[in-house]
Design a protein around this motif. Structure first.
Motif, PDB file in Angstrom:
ATOM      1  N   VAL A 122       3.713   6.343   2.713  1.00 49.16           N
ATOM      2  CA  VAL A 122       3.671   7.616   1.990  1.00 49.16           C
ATOM      3  C   VAL A 122       5.047   7.920   1.425  1.00 49.16           C
ATOM      4  O   VAL A 122       6.051   7.866   2.136  1.00 49.16           O
ATOM      5  CB  VAL A 122       3.214   8.764   2.910  1.00 49.16           C
TER       6      VAL A 122
ATOM      7  N   GLN B   7      -9.821   4.345  -5.359  1.00 47.09           N
ATOM      8  CA  GLN B   7      -8.738   3.665  -4.657  1.00 47.09           C
ATOM      9  C   GLN B   7      -8.782   4.041  -3.178  1.00 47.09           C
ATOM     10  O   GLN B   7      -8.736   5.217  -2.819  1.00 47.09           O
ATOM     11  CB  GLN B   7      -7.396   4.042  -5.276  1.00 47.09           C
TER      12      GLN B   7
ATOM     13  N   SER C 159       0.112   9.262  -7.029  1.00 43.16           N
ATOM     14  CA  SER C 159      -1.257   9.054  -6.570  1.00 43.16           C
ATOM     15  C   SER C 159      -2.016  10.369  -6.599  1.00 43.16           C
ATOM     16  O   SER C 159      -3.214  10.405  -6.891  1.00 43.16           O
ATOM     17  CB  SER C 159      -1.259   8.494  -5.147  1.00 43.16           C
TER      18      SER C 159
ATOM     19  N   LEU D  42       1.370   5.315  -1.283  1.00 44.19           N
ATOM     20  CA  LEU D  42       0.755   6.551  -1.747  1.00 44.19           C
ATOM     21  C   LEU D  42       1.889   7.492  -2.149  1.00 44.19           C
ATOM     22  O   LEU D  42       2.690   7.891  -1.302  1.00 44.19           O
ATOM     23  CB  LEU D  42      -0.100   7.174  -0.640  1.00 44.19           C
TER      24      LEU D  42
ATOM     25  N   ILE E 202      -0.468   2.478   5.284  1.00 43.99           N
ATOM     26  CA  ILE E 202      -0.183   3.144   4.010  1.00 43.99           C
ATOM     27  C   ILE E 202       1.203   3.767   4.061  1.00 43.99           C
ATOM     28  O   ILE E 202       1.503   4.584   4.934  1.00 43.99           O
ATOM     29  CB  ILE E 202      -1.230   4.231   3.699  1.00 43.99           C
TER      30      ILE E 202
ATOM     31  N   GLN F 143      -9.003   7.814  -9.492  1.00 43.20           N
ATOM     32  CA  GLN F 143      -8.334   7.511  -8.231  1.00 43.20           C
ATOM     33  C   GLN F 143      -9.253   7.621  -7.017  1.00 43.20           C
ATOM     34  O   GLN F 143      -8.923   7.138  -5.935  1.00 43.20           O
ATOM     35  CB  GLN F 143      -7.110   8.423  -8.065  1.00 43.20           C
TER      36      GLN F 143
ATOM     37  N   ASP G 127      -6.719   3.867  -0.638  1.00 49.86           N
ATOM     38  CA  ASP G 127      -5.614   4.576  -0.002  1.00 49.86           C
ATOM     39  C   ASP G 127      -5.648   6.057  -0.351  1.00 49.86           C
ATOM     40  O   ASP G 127      -5.479   6.916   0.522  1.00 49.86           O
ATOM     41  CB  ASP G 127      -4.273   3.967  -0.431  1.00 49.86           C
ATOM     42  N   PHE G 128      -5.872   6.367  -1.625  1.00 47.01           N
ATOM     43  CA  PHE G 128      -5.979   7.776  -1.998  1.00 47.01           C
ATOM     44  C   PHE G 128      -7.213   8.405  -1.365  1.00 47.01           C
ATOM     45  O   PHE G 128      -7.177   9.546  -0.894  1.00 47.01           O
ATOM     46  CB  PHE G 128      -6.044   7.955  -3.507  1.00 47.01           C
TER      47      PHE G 128
ATOM     48  N   ARG H 165       0.861  -1.181   0.000  1.00 46.55           N
ATOM     49  CA  ARG H 165       0.000   0.000   0.000  1.00 46.55           C
ATOM     50  C   ARG H 165       0.898   1.232   0.000  1.00 46.55           C
ATOM     51  O   ARG H 165       1.428   1.633   1.037  1.00 46.55           O
ATOM     52  CB  ARG H 165      -0.933  -0.018   1.200  1.00 46.55           C
TER      53      ARG H 165
ATOM     54  N   TYR I 184      -5.531  15.151  -8.857  1.00 46.38           N
ATOM     55  CA  TYR I 184      -5.551  13.709  -9.036  1.00 46.38           C
ATOM     56  C   TYR I 184      -6.378  13.372 -10.269  1.00 46.38           C
ATOM     57  O   TYR I 184      -7.127  14.204 -10.782  1.00 46.38           O
ATOM     58  CB  TYR I 184      -6.132  13.004  -7.799  1.00 46.38           C
TER      59      TYR I 184
ATOM     60  N   PHE J 117      -6.414   9.411   2.098  1.00 49.04           N
ATOM     61  CA  PHE J 117      -5.552  10.602   2.159  1.00 49.04           C
ATOM     62  C   PHE J 117      -6.340  11.853   1.794  1.00 49.04           C
ATOM     63  O   PHE J 117      -6.179  12.903   2.429  1.00 49.04           O
ATOM     64  CB  PHE J 117      -4.363  10.437   1.212  1.00 49.04           C
TER      65      PHE J 117
END
Length: 304
Positions: free
Chosen positions: A123, A272, A139, A94, A121, A269, A274-275, A92, A265, A278
């Motif tokens: 980064v 997704q 990302s 980002l 996640i 996305q 994880d995005f 995972r 972005y 965030f």
């Protein structure tokens, strides 16, 4: 059996059609503008149709080109999304395209909050200043601008408001904006318009910033924190320094730079996780009030 014609040419055409130029497509694909032009020309020969009308200093899509691009861009977006989903199943990650100053002065000091919410996640930061194109492996990105990035979603984070800042010791001699002296006004090389914008708003058109010049905002603000002079602060770079008292804003006048900070972005996305996590976090963090809300120009007159 699928018949796929010249995938490099198709990729070059889609990038040129989306960005509006061979040069911009070349930056995105890490090849020269001439190489993009050659690949598109070969693609047109193989398809037997013209995709662009090549005019002076600009490209214009033909009817066939518009139809082709409208179908290709969603395909490439879906491919990128599928690839991200497959890789996300094991790692995972980002990847955020962000300028050094934004990362150091705002994002990194708050990153532990995001990590506490999403510890799984990883980064990663990559160079993402205003002049750097949006990377294929990003990302998301965080950039200062007018909100016009073709092919990307741009969500506003902060207004890029300007206000002078300095150490408390220097602020004691600044009773009104007219007390400013040109040689003490620290400048940023890539933003020469900042001081003139603020000085015009303060009705001080005879003062010219002539102080030390630095390449980036972060360097200029560090010089101000070291007592070298008065720097032009921009949100959100100054928020933490104002809250901690390292810097103060001697005048109650904040002037819009004419740009905002945006989260950039690609539309796919949002699917997704994880995005999405965030995005939720940074939008919430950006909505928190600044340490010292300065008066916006237009609500009251500056002190001369």
């Amino acid at each position: 059996m699928r018949r796929l014609l010249f995938l490099n040419g198709i990729k070059a055409f889609e990038a040129a059609a989306r960005t509006g130029s061979f040069a911009a497509a070349g930056l995105e694909l890490s090849v020269s503008a001439a190489a993009v032009s050659r690949m598109v020309h070969l693609l047109e020969e193989r398809l037997g149709v013209a995709l662009f009308e090549r005019k002076a200093n600009k490209l214009v899509l033909t009817q066939a080109g518009r139809a082709y691009q409208s179908g290709l861009t969603p395909i490439f977006d879906a491919l990128a999304s599928l690839t991200a989903q497959v890789t996300a199943s094991s790692v995972r990650v980002l990847t955020i395209g962000v300028g050094h100053t934004f990362a150091m002065r705002w994002l990194i000091p708050r990153l532990s909050e995001f990590r506490s919410e999403e510890p799984d996640i990883e980064v990663r930061f990559t160079t993402g200043g205003a002049s750097v194109p949006f990377g294929e492996d990003w990302s998301c990105g965080i950039k200062l601008g007018t909100g016009d990035w073709p092919g990307l979603v741009a969500e506003p984070l902060f207004a890029g408001d300007l206000t002078p800042v300095c150490v408390p010791r220097l602020a004691t001699s600044l009773k009104r904006p007219a007390d400013l002296k040109g040689p003490s006004l620290i400048r940023v090389e890539h933003s020469p318009e900042d001081w003139p914008i603020w000085l015009r708003a303060a009705n001080l058109t005879r003062i010219n910033a002539r102080g030390p010049e630095f390449q980036f905002y972060g360097q200029a603000l560090q010089a101000a924190a070291d007592g070298l002079g008065i720097a032009m602060g921009i949100r959100p770079y100054i928020d933490d320094d104002l809250a901690a008292g390292r810097l103060v804003a001697p005048f109650d006048l904040s002037v819009p730079k004419g740009m905002r900070w945006y989260l950039l972005y690609r539309s796919f996305q949002t699917e997704q996780r994880d995005f999405a996590a965030f995005r939720r976090w940074i939008m919430r963090a950006a909505s928190e009030p600044a340490a010292r809300p300065a008066r916006r120009i237009g609500r009251a007159s500056p002190r001369n």
